[in-house]
Scaffold this active site. Structure first.
Site, PDB file in Angstrom:
ATOM      1  N   SER A 116      14.016 -18.450 -57.923  1.00  0.00           N
ATOM      2  CA  SER A 116      14.964 -18.768 -56.800  1.00  0.00           C
ATOM      3  C   SER A 116      14.293 -19.173 -55.504  1.00  0.00           C
ATOM      4  CB  SER A 116      15.250 -17.052 -56.400  1.00  0.00           C
ATOM      5  OG  SER A 116      16.621 -17.276 -55.575  1.00  0.00           O
ATOM      6  N   ASP A 256      24.615 -18.054 -63.529  1.00  0.00           N
ATOM      7  CA  ASP A 256      23.771 -18.261 -62.616  1.00  0.00           C
ATOM      8  C   ASP A 256      24.404 -18.366 -61.160  1.00  0.00           C
ATOM      9  OD1 ASP A 256      21.536 -18.160 -61.036  1.00  0.00           O
ATOM     10  OD2 ASP A 256      20.250 -18.910 -62.697  1.00  0.00           O
ATOM     11  N   HIS A 283      20.895 -15.071 -62.846  1.00  0.00           N
ATOM     12  CA  HIS A 283      20.060 -15.415 -62.058  1.00  0.00           C
ATOM     13  C   HIS A 283      18.691 -15.075 -62.365  1.00  0.00           C
ATOM     14  CE1 HIS A 283      18.778 -17.274 -58.349  1.00  0.00           C
ATOM     15  NE2 HIS A 283      18.189 -16.241 -57.785  1.00  0.00           N
TER      16      HIS A 283
END
Length: 307
Positions: A116, A256, A283
């Site tokens: 991320s 995601d 995610h």
């Protein structure tokens, strides 16, 4: 190999000085001559290392030690709740990463995996072409916050009408701590952040850490994953991706919040790139499809080291 319910223990923990501050780290696995460690950059900005601890599995599958750390302002590293927006910048975290690599003596050879925000930070590091970087894995990261916000709004539009109405009502008056807003937020998170519900303990611990000290997250991101009003809202690396000079693996989940549109610039503009989408993940494929994620990562590092 650890089981799906356990996390590999650390073989060493400590801190590295970063100016007047301290960066906490842990290492799983023992150093071997000529073997480059994998350094894991957690997300947020403002998370802690806990939720990516599954990646320590790699140390038991391969000869690569795995280094986790808490970025400044978070977890066991120096916390600075009184610092303002001008302090919390990508440049700060790039400097901290350089300090950590030097302090641990791995500047001559290391792999990076960023999840991320960590993938955004890893990309920022890689476009500078550091001599010791051997590979980069970008996991569940956007190439720009403009793409991230556009896709978040698209995913929000697919939520049930009553959930969307609750989100809008509380965002309009800034009541992000209201229980109704928190419950509505969880609907999005359960679909697009972590589909393992209830969340595993290490993921729950990370969310609890953000709640306990949201300084960095609120400043750089905003109150939620999909309401981005922080200082990173205009960030992009798209026009610099062709500067990367190391093999790069781009991974994401089919569900995601870092959608295909978010990651496409990575796959189109990085010179030496390969991509994988985990079909049953959102995610956090390192949690949601843990064994498959580790197999892919081990194979990628073996490919790079075999060159």
């Amino acid at each position: 190999m650890t089981t799906a319910r356990t996390l590999a223990p650390a073989d060493r923990e400590g801190t590295v000085a970063f100016g007047e501050f301290e960066t906490w780290y842990r290492i799983t696995g023992e150093p071997s001559p000529g073997v480059a460690p994998l350094v894991v950059l957690h997300g947020g900005p403002g998370c802690v290392h806990d939720y990516v601890l599954t990646i320590a599995d790699l140390a038991q599958r391969t000869c690569h030690p795995v280094i986790h750390y808490d970025q400044l302002g978070n977890g066991r590293s120096t916390r600075l709740p009184d610092r303002g927006a001008d302090f919390w910048t990508p440049e700060l975290f790039l400097a901290e990463l350089d300090s950590l690599l030097a302090g641990l003596g791995v500047l001559d050879g290391y792999h990076l995996l960023g999840q991320s925000w960590g993938g955004m930070l890893g990309a920022e590091h890689a476009v500078r072409r550091p001599a010791g970087l051997r590979s980069l894995t970008i996991a569940d990261s956007p190439a720009s916050m403009e793409l991230w916000v556009a896709e978040a709004n698209r995913l929000r539009a697919l939520l049930p009408p009553e959930v969307r109405a609750t989100l809008l009502a509380h965002e309009s008056d800034g009541s992000y701590d209201h229980p109704e807003y928190q419950r509505a937020m969880e609907v999005f998170y359960d679909r697009h952040v972590c589909r393992v519900v209830p969340n595993p303990p290490e993921v729950a611990a990370t969310f609890a850490a953000i709640e306990a000290d949201p300084t960095v997250y609120l400043t750089m991101n905003g109150p939620t994953e999909f309401h981005v009003i922080g200082t990173l809202r205009d960030w992009t690396i798209i026009d610099r991706l062709d500067r990367m000079a190391v093999p790069t693996l781009v991974v994401s989940g089919a569900h995601d919040e870092a959608t295909e549109a978010c990651v496409r610039p990575f796959t189109e503009r990085i010179p030496d790139v390969r991509q994988h989408v985990f079909p049953d993940s959102s995610h956090m494929p390192h949690v949601e499809e843990r064994a498959a994620f580790m197999e892919l990562l081990a194979g990628f590092l073996a490919e790079v080291e075999g060159r």
